[in-house]
Design a protein around this motif. Structure first.
Motif, PDB file in Angstrom:
ATOM      1  N   VAL A  57      37.521  56.958  60.475  1.00 54.31           N
ATOM      2  CA  VAL A  57      37.950  58.227  60.682  1.00 54.31           C
ATOM      3  C   VAL A  57      36.624  59.249  60.564  1.00 54.31           C
ATOM      4  O   VAL A  57      36.592  60.224  61.230  1.00 54.31           O
ATOM      5  CB  VAL A  57      38.921  58.508  59.472  1.00 54.31           C
ATOM      6  N   ASP A  58      35.858  58.757  59.667  1.00 49.08           N
ATOM      7  CA  ASP A  58      34.544  59.675  59.573  1.00 49.08           C
ATOM      8  C   ASP A  58      33.934  59.741  60.922  1.00 49.08           C
ATOM      9  O   ASP A  58      33.206  60.710  61.054  1.00 49.08           O
ATOM     10  CB  ASP A  58      33.815  58.950  58.379  1.00 49.08           C
TER      11      ASP A  58
ATOM     12  N   GLU B 226      42.426  64.707  61.874  1.00 50.36           N
ATOM     13  CA  GLU B 226      41.920  63.934  60.731  1.00 50.36           C
ATOM     14  C   GLU B 226      42.924  63.732  59.575  1.00 50.36           C
ATOM     15  O   GLU B 226      42.982  62.534  59.203  1.00 50.36           O
ATOM     16  CB  GLU B 226      40.532  64.885  60.196  1.00 50.36           C
ATOM     17  N   GLN B 227      43.389  64.742  59.141  1.00 47.28           N
ATOM     18  CA  GLN B 227      44.346  64.608  58.121  1.00 47.28           C
ATOM     19  C   GLN B 227      45.503  63.525  58.577  1.00 47.28           C
ATOM     20  O   GLN B 227      45.828  62.708  57.712  1.00 47.28           O
ATOM     21  CB  GLN B 227      44.913  65.840  57.753  1.00 47.28           C
TER      22      GLN B 227
ATOM     23  N   SER C 269      43.998  60.099  58.527  1.00 47.74           N
ATOM     24  CA  SER C 269      43.865  59.458  57.270  1.00 47.74           C
ATOM     25  C   SER C 269      45.200  58.860  56.711  1.00 47.74           C
ATOM     26  O   SER C 269      44.984  57.945  56.133  1.00 47.74           O
ATOM     27  CB  SER C 269      43.182  60.676  56.618  1.00 47.74           C
TER      28      SER C 269
ATOM     29  N   LEU D  58      36.322  65.861  65.462  1.00 45.02           N
ATOM     30  CA  LEU D  58      37.835  65.776  65.387  1.00 45.02           C
ATOM     31  C   LEU D  58      38.245  66.960  64.452  1.00 45.02           C
ATOM     32  O   LEU D  58      37.934  67.298  63.657  1.00 45.02           O
ATOM     33  CB  LEU D  58      38.158  64.436  64.566  1.00 45.02           C
TER      34      LEU D  58
ATOM     35  N   GLN E  60      38.471  54.085  56.552  1.00 44.16           N
ATOM     36  CA  GLN E  60      37.818  55.626  56.464  1.00 44.16           C
ATOM     37  C   GLN E  60      36.487  55.796  57.256  1.00 44.16           C
ATOM     38  O   GLN E  60      36.273  56.975  57.684  1.00 44.16           O
ATOM     39  CB  GLN E  60      37.797  56.198  55.122  1.00 44.16           C
TER      40      GLN E  60
ATOM     41  N   CYS F  55      35.363  62.043  62.917  1.00 43.06           N
ATOM     42  CA  CYS F  55      34.825  63.551  62.262  1.00 43.06           C
ATOM     43  C   CYS F  55      33.691  64.049  62.690  1.00 43.06           C
ATOM     44  O   CYS F  55      33.575  65.186  63.073  1.00 43.06           O
ATOM     45  CB  CYS F  55      35.194  63.513  60.797  1.00 43.06           C
ATOM     46  N   ASP F  56      32.619  62.940  62.855  1.00 47.50           N
ATOM     47  CA  ASP F  56      31.163  63.488  63.136  1.00 47.50           C
ATOM     48  C   ASP F  56      31.300  63.879  64.341  1.00 47.50           C
ATOM     49  O   ASP F  56      30.315  64.409  65.086  1.00 47.50           O
ATOM     50  CB  ASP F  56      30.262  62.211  62.940  1.00 47.50           C
TER      51      ASP F  56
ATOM     52  N   PHE G 117      40.524  69.270  62.081  1.00 45.45           N
ATOM     53  CA  PHE G 117      41.171  69.051  60.667  1.00 45.45           C
ATOM     54  C   PHE G 117      42.486  68.244  60.594  1.00 45.45           C
ATOM     55  O   PHE G 117      42.536  67.309  60.053  1.00 45.45           O
ATOM     56  CB  PHE G 117      40.799  70.151  59.663  1.00 45.45           C
TER      57      PHE G 117
END
Length: 157
Positions: free
Chosen positions: A92-93, A105-106, A109, A100, A89, A96-97, A102
């Motif tokens: 992934v984070d 991201e989903q 994940s 990325l 994770q 996202c920072d 949503f």
């Protein structure tokens, strides 16, 4: 008097966009040829570096979407190189920072939870594909290509 065993060559150099270094005419032409394809440009480290620098110099304030997509693309490439590393994770984070979207991201994940490296790699490639498409659609890439073309036109014949 010693004689030279090599022939003197004249190498034409061109200033980089930022003026920080010189590039050969051949290198600029090579990169210009690569700009026919965003994919080919992003696969070439020097071309990508020049694109990133071009976008940085034009920026006023926060990074625009094309710059964010470029960073995400490069981070995915880094993760794909590290095949032995466990994807968590935290990775992934990190994406996202960088911005990325949503939905991606989903998807990533879910793939990460499967623990299957092949599935995770497919997710990273999917993200890179989205990033390439967004960079290609941006005015930044077109203007980058135009700037290189203009640079080549200024070369004395």
């Amino acid at each position: 008097m010693a004689t030279s065993s090599y022939k003197e060559k004249v190498v034409k150099m061109i200033k980089c966009f930022c003026g920080c270094s010189d590039m050969t005419v051949e290198e600029v032409q090579r990169i210009y040829t690569l700009t026919n394809s965003v994919h080919e440009t992003l696969l070439d480290a020097e071309a990508t570096k020049l694109l990133r620098r071009f976008m940085e110099l034009r920026r006023s304030g926060d990074k625009n979407e094309a710059e964010q997509y470029l960073e995400i693309y490069e981070k995915c490439a880094e993760f794909l190189q590290e095949a032995q590393r466990t994807f968590t994770q935290d990775e992934v984070d990190e994406l996202c920072d960088l911005g990325l979207p949503f939905d991606l991201e989903q998807d990533l994940s879910k793939r990460m939870l499967s623990g299957q490296r092949t599935d995770i790699s497919l997710g990273l490639y999917r993200i890179q594909s989205k990033c390439r498409n967004e960079i290609e659609a941006s005015s930044d890439f077109r203007e980058f290509r135009d700037a290189i073309r203009d640079k080549l036109r200024r070369i004395p014949k």
